[in-house]
Design an enzyme around this catalytic site. Sequence first.
Site, PDB file in Angstrom:
ATOM      1  N   VAL A 176     -33.387  15.591 -96.423  1.00 13.21           N
ATOM      2  CA  VAL A 176     -34.099  16.453 -97.369  1.00 13.21           C
ATOM      3  C   VAL A 176     -35.265  15.695 -98.000  1.00 13.21           C
ATOM      4  CG1 VAL A 176     -33.887  17.794 -99.513  1.00 13.21           C
ATOM      5  CG2 VAL A 176     -32.049  17.854 -97.825  1.00 13.21           C
ATOM      6  N   CYS A 177     -35.071  14.421 -98.284  1.00  7.51           N
ATOM      7  CA  CYS A 177     -36.082  13.620 -98.984  1.00  7.51           C
ATOM      8  C   CYS A 177     -37.459  13.669 -98.318  1.00  7.51           C
ATOM      9  CB  CYS A 177     -35.609  12.179 -99.151  1.00  7.51           C
ATOM     10  SG  CYS A 177     -34.097  12.012-100.118  1.00  7.51           S
ATOM     11  N   PRO A 178     -37.575  13.473 -97.008  1.00  6.08           N
ATOM     12  CA  PRO A 178     -38.926  13.502 -96.434  1.00  6.08           C
ATOM     13  C   PRO A 178     -39.591  14.869 -96.542  1.00  6.08           C
ATOM     14  CG  PRO A 178     -37.280  13.259 -94.701  1.00  6.08           C
ATOM     15  CD  PRO A 178     -36.575  13.103 -96.008  1.00  6.08           C
TER      16      PRO A 178
END
Length: 187
Positions: free
Chosen positions: A46-48
């Site tokens: 999810v972070c990228p």
Amino acid sequence: MSVLNTKILPFQATAFRNGEFVDVSDADVAGKWSVFFFYPADFTFVCPTELGDMADNYDEFQKLGVDIYSVSTDTHFVHKAWHEASETIGKIQYTMIGDPSGQVTNNFDVMREGAGQADRGTFLVDPDGIIQYLEITPEGVGRNATELLRKVKAAQYVRNHPGEVCPAKWEEEEATLTPGIDLVGKI
């Protein structure tokens, strides 16, 4: 304890920005609007998508005079490697703070106890260093930079127009409210 409406605590960290390692501290955000965008870890899922969304909207934040600081407990070296390895992360122009000591993450009270990683937290800091907005989302829920832009505009409007407030779903140039006895029970 909430950090909302409190002054950010002093910090020093090394970051990756535009191909260089740079030192960053609380002094760098003094007198400016800033967003601190905490996330659990580089090279994840999810972070990228979130960091890429911020990169896609970075110019809009800059037009509003807002500096962006992404923060994870990874090192600045890992940020550089991720920047070089990922097309999505490669487009980032904002500052990526490495926080392996957890100082910045702990200062904003988003350290996951026992995990050594940050929660997914967003903080808007005004030019006086006061946290005006915060959002913490669960691990599997990504954030939206466009919605954050709307909230930045609302916070800036309220700061520049004392006595006025922005109602739900307020968009730039829409009507605001002036709190007072005349509005009680009328909305």
